[in-house]
Scaffold this active site. Structure first.
Site, PDB file in Angstrom:
ATOM      1  N   TYR A  77     100.661   0.649   0.315  1.00  0.00           N
ATOM      2  CA  TYR A  77     101.979   1.530   1.232  1.00  0.00           C
ATOM      3  C   TYR A  77     102.376   0.414   2.599  1.00  0.00           C
ATOM      4  O   TYR A  77     103.641  -0.581   2.477  1.00  0.00           O
ATOM      5  CB  TYR A  77     101.398   2.527   1.894  1.00  0.00           C
ATOM      6  CG  TYR A  77     102.225   2.895   2.999  1.00  0.00           C
ATOM      7  CD1 TYR A  77     103.572   3.619   2.679  1.00  0.00           C
ATOM      8  CD2 TYR A  77     101.715   3.060   4.298  1.00  0.00           C
ATOM      9  CE1 TYR A  77     103.981   3.700   3.627  1.00  0.00           C
ATOM     10  CE2 TYR A  77     102.969   2.413   5.644  1.00  0.00           C
ATOM     11  CZ  TYR A  77     103.829   3.568   5.277  1.00  0.00           C
ATOM     12  OH  TYR A  77     104.072   3.797   6.525  1.00  0.00           O
ATOM     13  N   CYS A  79     114.721  23.835   6.437  1.00  0.00           N
ATOM     14  CA  CYS A  79     116.015  23.583   5.209  1.00  0.00           C
ATOM     15  C   CYS A  79     117.300  24.202   5.930  1.00  0.00           C
ATOM     16  O   CYS A  79     118.458  23.563   5.114  1.00  0.00           O
ATOM     17  CB  CYS A  79     115.129  25.058   4.102  1.00  0.00           C
ATOM     18  SG  CYS A  79     113.678  24.705   3.552  1.00  0.00           S
ATOM     19  N   GLU A 101     102.537  -0.448  11.402  1.00  0.00           N
ATOM     20  CA  GLU A 101     102.129   0.542  10.247  1.00  0.00           C
ATOM     21  C   GLU A 101     100.632   0.663  10.254  1.00  0.00           C
ATOM     22  O   GLU A 101     100.111   2.162   9.996  1.00  0.00           O
ATOM     23  CB  GLU A 101     102.552  -0.581   9.166  1.00  0.00           C
ATOM     24  CG  GLU A 101     103.808  -0.379   8.908  1.00  0.00           C
ATOM     25  CD  GLU A 101     104.486   0.673   8.575  1.00  0.00           C
ATOM     26  OE1 GLU A 101     104.155   2.003   8.672  1.00  0.00           O
ATOM     27  OE2 GLU A 101     106.138   1.517   8.815  1.00  0.00           O
ATOM     28  N   CYS A 154     117.623  21.821  -4.006  1.00  0.00           N
ATOM     29  CA  CYS A 154     115.926  21.271  -3.531  1.00  0.00           C
ATOM     30  C   CYS A 154     114.925  22.432  -4.475  1.00  0.00           C
ATOM     31  O   CYS A 154     115.366  23.711  -4.250  1.00  0.00           O
ATOM     32  CB  CYS A 154     115.498  22.264  -2.385  1.00  0.00           C
ATOM     33  SG  CYS A 154     113.711  21.348  -1.516  1.00  0.00           S
ATOM     34  N   CYS A 197     111.670  17.329   6.708  1.00  0.00           N
ATOM     35  CA  CYS A 197     110.890  18.362   5.368  1.00  0.00           C
ATOM     36  C   CYS A 197     109.408  18.219   5.998  1.00  0.00           C
ATOM     37  O   CYS A 197     109.046  17.698   5.122  1.00  0.00           O
ATOM     38  CB  CYS A 197     111.168  17.487   4.150  1.00  0.00           C
ATOM     39  SG  CYS A 197     110.446  18.931   3.429  1.00  0.00           S
ATOM     40  N   CYS A 234     118.806  21.483   5.760  1.00  0.00           N
ATOM     41  CA  CYS A 234     119.044  19.890   5.030  1.00  0.00           C
ATOM     42  C   CYS A 234     120.108  19.775   3.939  1.00  0.00           C
ATOM     43  O   CYS A 234     120.418  20.538   3.577  1.00  0.00           O
ATOM     44  CB  CYS A 234     117.548  20.458   4.476  1.00  0.00           C
ATOM     45  SG  CYS A 234     117.243  19.170   2.994  1.00  0.00           S
ATOM     46  N   ASP A 257     104.014   7.521   1.106  1.00  0.00           N
ATOM     47  CA  ASP A 257     103.106   7.932   2.442  1.00  0.00           C
ATOM     48  C   ASP A 257     103.373   9.326   2.088  1.00  0.00           C
ATOM     49  O   ASP A 257     103.245  10.091   1.282  1.00  0.00           O
ATOM     50  CB  ASP A 257     103.632   7.257   3.746  1.00  0.00           C
ATOM     51  CG  ASP A 257     104.703   8.132   4.591  1.00  0.00           C
ATOM     52  OD1 ASP A 257     105.492   8.305   3.796  1.00  0.00           O
ATOM     53  OD2 ASP A 257     104.535   7.272   5.975  1.00  0.00           O
ATOM     54  N   TRP A 302     109.621  -0.741  16.396  1.00  0.00           N
ATOM     55  CA  TRP A 302     109.069  -1.318  16.254  1.00  0.00           C
ATOM     56  C   TRP A 302     110.093  -1.284  14.725  1.00  0.00           C
ATOM     57  O   TRP A 302     110.158  -2.106  13.885  1.00  0.00           O
ATOM     58  CB  TRP A 302     107.786  -0.797  14.923  1.00  0.00           C
ATOM     59  CG  TRP A 302     108.113   0.427  14.779  1.00  0.00           C
ATOM     60  CD1 TRP A 302     107.915   1.902  13.566  1.00  0.00           C
ATOM     61  CD2 TRP A 302     106.897   0.893  15.807  1.00  0.00           C
ATOM     62  NE1 TRP A 302     108.011   2.162  13.972  1.00  0.00           N
ATOM     63  CE2 TRP A 302     107.371   2.152  15.059  1.00  0.00           C
ATOM     64  CE3 TRP A 302     106.428   0.985  16.688  1.00  0.00           C
ATOM     65  CZ2 TRP A 302     106.088   3.986  15.519  1.00  0.00           C
ATOM     66  CZ3 TRP A 302     105.635   2.230  17.331  1.00  0.00           C
ATOM     67  CH2 TRP A 302     105.821   3.714  16.597  1.00  0.00           C
ATOM     68  N   LEU A 317      91.969   5.405  19.269  1.00  0.00           N
ATOM     69  CA  LEU A 317      92.429   5.828  18.383  1.00  0.00           C
ATOM     70  C   LEU A 317      91.726   7.016  16.812  1.00  0.00           C
ATOM     71  O   LEU A 317      92.099   6.681  16.182  1.00  0.00           O
ATOM     72  CB  LEU A 317      93.106   4.141  17.822  1.00  0.00           C
ATOM     73  CG  LEU A 317      94.681   4.459  18.225  1.00  0.00           C
ATOM     74  CD1 LEU A 317      95.236   3.204  17.390  1.00  0.00           C
ATOM     75  CD2 LEU A 317      95.767   5.642  17.762  1.00  0.00           C
ATOM     76  N   GLY A 318      90.767   5.971  16.945  1.00  0.00           N
ATOM     77  CA  GLY A 318      89.631   6.413  15.916  1.00  0.00           C
ATOM     78  C   GLY A 318      89.642   5.584  14.497  1.00  0.00           C
ATOM     79  O   GLY A 318      90.395   4.678  14.787  1.00  0.00           O
ATOM     80  N   GLN A 367      97.086   7.352  10.005  1.00  0.00           N
ATOM     81  CA  GLN A 367      96.344   8.580  10.087  1.00  0.00           C
ATOM     82  C   GLN A 367      96.899   8.792  11.685  1.00  0.00           C
ATOM     83  O   GLN A 367      96.268   9.312  12.827  1.00  0.00           O
ATOM     84  CB  GLN A 367      95.340   8.525  10.385  1.00  0.00           C
ATOM     85  CG  GLN A 367      94.425   8.813   8.731  1.00  0.00           C
ATOM     86  CD  GLN A 367      93.847   7.522   7.768  1.00  0.00           C
ATOM     87  OE1 GLN A 367      94.175   6.035   8.759  1.00  0.00           O
ATOM     88  NE2 GLN A 367      93.067   7.591   6.875  1.00  0.00           N
TER      89      GLN A 367
HETATM   90  S1  SF4 Z   1     115.310  22.354   1.361  1.00  0.00           S
HETATM   91 FE1  SF4 Z   1     113.423  21.659  -0.248  1.00  0.00          FE
HETATM   92  S2  SF4 Z   1     113.807  19.228   1.006  1.00  0.00           S
HETATM   93 FE2  SF4 Z   1     115.403  20.475   2.484  1.00  0.00          FE
HETATM   94  S3  SF4 Z   1     113.573  20.864   4.084  1.00  0.00           S
HETATM   95 FE3  SF4 Z   1     113.279  22.736   2.852  1.00  0.00          FE
HETATM   96  S4  SF4 Z   1     111.797  22.140   1.325  1.00  0.00           S
HETATM   97 FE4  SF4 Z   1     112.575  19.866   2.652  1.00  0.00          FE
END
Ligand code: SF4
Length: 346
Positions: A121, A200, A38, A209, A193, A203, A139, A25, A81-82, A43
């Site tokens: 949404y 992290c 969507e 963060c 995340c 990230c 979301d 999609w 799918l519920g 869920q």
């Molecule tokens: S550093 Fe912060 S934004 Fe990045 S994955 Fe970890 S918790 Fe999520």
């Protein structure tokens, strides 16, 4: 691109273009297919939703095909799918778009929101993915990313919190690529995340963060405690006459299982077995009764805990509607009934 939000959107979109999963999609601007995906993915995990998306796209290539489809056939395709109200709303909304909008989706967030069955949404997803409108989707993934990066502890299931997150997301969205931004932030929440083990160390936001810096990753986002789960005790009667016929009954048109088929059911207020007398009184005739499993089957829904017992009940006569036990697979049923048939079908 809005200049002051580039610090957030630019690395996010860059990350997305390199790391995104290829999903069918994502290659389309057709509002119907975007909407379909969507609704299926609400869920539902992507891996589970994918085959359903393909089935629906093949069975109903256009919104007109879905609008004229038989509702039972749509529910049957949805089986497993519920949250069946999604399938019923899908069909209803398709009918409205064909009747009132000539089969074309409205092209703005505001107009999309006016359609029954399309919430903020989904309206933002269609408006941005199909028509490139600058409207942020929010979301569960977006709540998680934003609450952690910016250290926001407003509850995400309170309207004040929802408003705050929507405004923040709208202020961060990329003006030129709102579609990419929306895809990117949801994908980032789904794959980087994540709720339990966010990545992290790798990230793109780990230098700013707030949740990481203040060791609050496990606390964010904040959700107010859930509604109490209600326990219910259901007893299904798998009736059987000498010709292997049974009763498989359509439920009324309201409630979570509206329009789906099931065996006759008796509910009790506590956890116990039914007596033969109770079953015979319910049926109005004598019967040979066998409880099919000593341990009740447990079935959990979001706000319900169902304890289910199944009885094989042999009788002389069956009242209409009578269905052959060998044909009940053709009828749309709930996930609970599907489990029950797999385990106990005679
Ligand atoms: S550093 Fe912060 S934004 Fe990045 S994955 Fe970890 S918790 Fe999520």
């Amino acid at each position: 691109m809005g200049e002051d939000n580039r610090y957030f959107s630019a690395p996010l979109i860059e990350w997305y273009l390199i790391s995104k999963r290829s999903l069918p999609w994502r290659d389309t601007r057709d509002p119907y297919l975007i909407w379909l995906s969507e609704v299926i993915l609400q869920q539902t995990r992507v891996a589970q939703g994918l085959p359903y998306y393909e089935k629906f796209r093949t069975a109903y290539p256009s919104i007109k095909d879905l609008a004229v489809a038989d509702e039972e056939e749509v529910l049957k395709l949805w089986q497993g799918l519920g949250y069946y109200s999604r399938a019923r709303n899908l069909k209803k909304t398709a009918e409205i778009i064909c009747k009132d909008y000539g089969g074309r989706f409205p092209e703005t967030y505001k107009e999309l929101l006016k359609l029954k069955g399309i919430g903020p949404y989904t309206a933002a997803a269609i408006a941005s993915f199909a028509f490139k409108e600058k409207k942020a989707v929010v979301d569960g993934n977006v709540y998680r990313v934003l609450s952690r990066v910016f250290g926001i502890d407003e509850p995400i299931n309170k309207s004040s919190g929802q408003k705050l997150f929507q405004e923040l997301a709208d202020s961060l969205i990329d003006s030129e690529n709102p579609d990419l931004f929306n895809q990117a932030i949801m994908e980032f929440g789904a794959t980087e995340c994540t709720p339990k083990k966010p990545n992290c160390s790798g990230c793109i936001f780990n230098d700013r963060c707030v949740a990481l810096a203040t060791s609050k990753i496990g606390d964010l986002p904040v959700k107010l405690s859930k509604i109490k789960v209600r326990k219910r005790y259901l007893h299904y009667l798998m009736l059987l006459d000498q010709h292997r016929n049974t009763r498989f009954v359509k439920r009324p048109n309201d409630g979570i299982w509206a329009g789906l088929y099931e065996f006759p059911m008796i509910e009790t207020s506590s956890s116990r077995e039914l007596t033969v007398n109770e079953i015979e009184y319910f049926l109005g005739q004598s019967a040979s009764v066998t409880l099919l499993s000593a341990d009740p089957m447990v079935h959990k829904l979001s706000h319900r805990y169902l304890e289910v017992r199944v009885y094989r009940v042999e009788v002389e006569d069956l009242f209409e509607p009578v269905v052959s036990m060998d044909e009940i697979d053709q009828y749309p049923t709930s996930t609970l009934m599907e489990r029950l048939l797999q385990q106990f079908k005679i």
